[in-house]
Enzyme design. Structure first.
Site, PDB file in Angstrom:
ATOM      1  N   ASP A  21       0.668  -1.167  -0.038  1.00 47.73           N
ATOM      2  CA  ASP A  21       0.141  -0.006  -0.022  1.00 47.73           C
ATOM      3  C   ASP A  21       0.911   1.204  -0.055  1.00 47.73           C
ATOM      4  O   ASP A  21       2.027   1.265   0.533  1.00 47.73           O
ATOM      5  CB  ASP A  21      -1.066   0.169   1.291  1.00 47.73           C
ATOM      6  N   ASN A  69     -10.656  -2.662  -6.612  1.00 46.93           N
ATOM      7  CA  ASN A  69      -9.814  -2.039  -7.289  1.00 46.93           C
ATOM      8  C   ASN A  69     -10.477  -1.414  -8.894  1.00 46.93           C
ATOM      9  O   ASN A  69      -9.789  -0.391  -9.428  1.00 46.93           O
ATOM     10  CB  ASN A  69      -8.548  -2.312  -7.553  1.00 46.93           C
TER      11      ASN A  69
HETATM   12  C1  FPP Z   1      -1.821  -0.040  -3.477  1.00 43.50           C
HETATM   13  O1  FPP Z   1      -1.209   1.515  -3.324  1.00 43.50           O
HETATM   14  C2  FPP Z   1      -1.261  -0.663  -4.655  1.00 43.50           C
HETATM   15  C3  FPP Z   1      -1.852  -1.226  -5.215  1.00 43.50           C
HETATM   16  C4  FPP Z   1      -3.526  -1.178  -5.439  1.00 43.50           C
HETATM   17  C5  FPP Z   1      -1.360  -1.866  -6.528  1.00 43.50           C
HETATM   18  C6  FPP Z   1      -0.168  -2.737  -6.424  1.00 43.50           C
HETATM   19  C7  FPP Z   1       0.738  -3.011  -7.575  1.00 43.50           C
HETATM   20  C8  FPP Z   1       1.798  -2.787  -7.729  1.00 43.50           C
HETATM   21  C9  FPP Z   1       2.985  -2.721  -6.758  1.00 43.50           C
HETATM   22  C10 FPP Z   1       2.416  -2.944  -9.158  1.00 43.50           C
HETATM   23  C11 FPP Z   1       2.393  -4.174  -9.946  1.00 43.50           C
HETATM   24  C12 FPP Z   1       2.239  -5.382  -9.082  1.00 43.50           C
HETATM   25  C13 FPP Z   1       2.865  -6.428  -9.659  1.00 43.50           C
HETATM   26  C14 FPP Z   1       2.659  -7.745  -8.636  1.00 43.50           C
HETATM   27  C15 FPP Z   1       3.761  -6.676 -10.724  1.00 43.50           C
HETATM   28  P1  FPP Z   1      -2.285   2.814  -3.630  1.00 43.50           P
HETATM   29  O2  FPP Z   1      -2.488   2.907  -5.110  1.00 43.50           O
HETATM   30  O3  FPP Z   1      -3.557   2.184  -2.900  1.00 43.50           O
HETATM   31  O4  FPP Z   1      -1.840   3.979  -2.663  1.00 43.50           O
HETATM   32  P2  FPP Z   1      -2.540   4.963  -2.066  1.00 43.50           P
HETATM   33  O5  FPP Z   1      -3.130   4.088  -0.899  1.00 43.50           O
HETATM   34  O6  FPP Z   1      -1.380   5.741  -1.430  1.00 43.50           O
HETATM   35  O7  FPP Z   1      -3.356   5.623  -2.848  1.00 43.50           O
END
Ligand code: FPP
Length: 247
Positions: A21, A69
């Protein structure tokens, strides 16, 4: 120097699950669009996958995309999906070289065809690797998984293959998408949020929880070390008393 050498090698968690996250907030802090955070999040995925295998972790489950998501802006969803295809295509060789098996949980049939195909290819090619399983939770919902398991169990009862009295925790575990995978011993969530967000709801029953303030794109082996160290200092009681455990 090996970054994990001060850890107790007898007490490395067999299964670590991570809620990655903070990509969006990390990007914002750098004055960049959210997608920039996801791109840099991939670097952490690489480093933590490598680090987990080095430390001797047997299963690493990463929460990459939840069923919720999909409601993010279309641009972000599309960018995440392309990033996933790119990463898969680039990393299969690394997974092979490191003897890591790729698996998924969640309904990947609902992902764009390109994603589905590249994941399928990655899973087929790495199917015989046995050092560590990298399990990506994609289009995953813990509640949906429990409902699915319930439906499968109800169907068995209806067909007369199972008695209601015989339904137990084992019956449930065997019908989840994580069937055959031991429950996580350690759950890490980055970015300071203190929630489970519909992740592995059944499997986390006795898992040790570790919350790190670090945003996922900054999460490195040193942070993984801190999480495992914290895990190793805990007494896992599984409902028993401390005295029972030390005897
Ligand atoms: C959460 O941060 C992250 C995600 C919803 C996606 C995770 C994906 C990756 C790390 C990239 C691709 C993954 C792989 C396995 C290749 P957020 O967007 O919710 O952050 P925030 O809470 O700060 O808005």
């Amino acid at each position: 120097m090996d970054w994990f050498k001060d850890l107790d090698s007898e007490k490395i968690p067999e299964h670590i699950a991570i809620i990655m996250d903070g990509n969006g907030r990390w990007a914002k802090a750098h004055g960049k669009p959210r997608v920039f955070g996801h791109k840099n999040g991939v670097k952490s995925v690489r480093e933590i996958t490598e680090g987990s295998a080095e430390a001797g972790v047997r299963y690493l489950t990463l929460y990459a995309f939840s069923t919720e998501n999909w409601s993010r802006p279309k641009l972000e969803v599309n960018a995440l999906m392309s990033l996933l295809v790119q990463t898969m295509d680039n990393e299969i060789t690394t997974l092979m070289k490191n003897n890591i098996r790729l698996r998924t949980i969640g309904d990947i049939s609902q992902l764009p065809e390109k994603n589905y195909q590249s994941l399928k290819k990655g899973m087929e090619e790495t199917a015989h690797n046995d050092r560590m399983d990298l399990i990506l939770a994609l289009n995953y919902s813990g509640q949906a998984d429990i409902i699915n398991a319930t439906k499968k169990i109800a169907a068995e009862v209806k067909e007369g293959k199972l008695n209601i009295a015989d339904i137990n925790c084992g019956t449930f575990s065997q019908n989840l998408s994580t069937a055959g995978i031991p429950p996580p011993e350690l759950l890490i969530r980055t970015s300071g949020e203190l929630r489970l967000s519909n992740f592995l709801l059944w499997e986390l029953a006795y898992t040790e929880l570790y919350f790190s303030p670090v945003f996922w794109p900054d999460f490195r082996k040193q942070h993984l070390y801190d999480a495992i160290k914290s895990f190793q200092q805990r007494e896992r009681r599984f409902g028993k008393t401390g005295e029972q455990i030390s005897n």
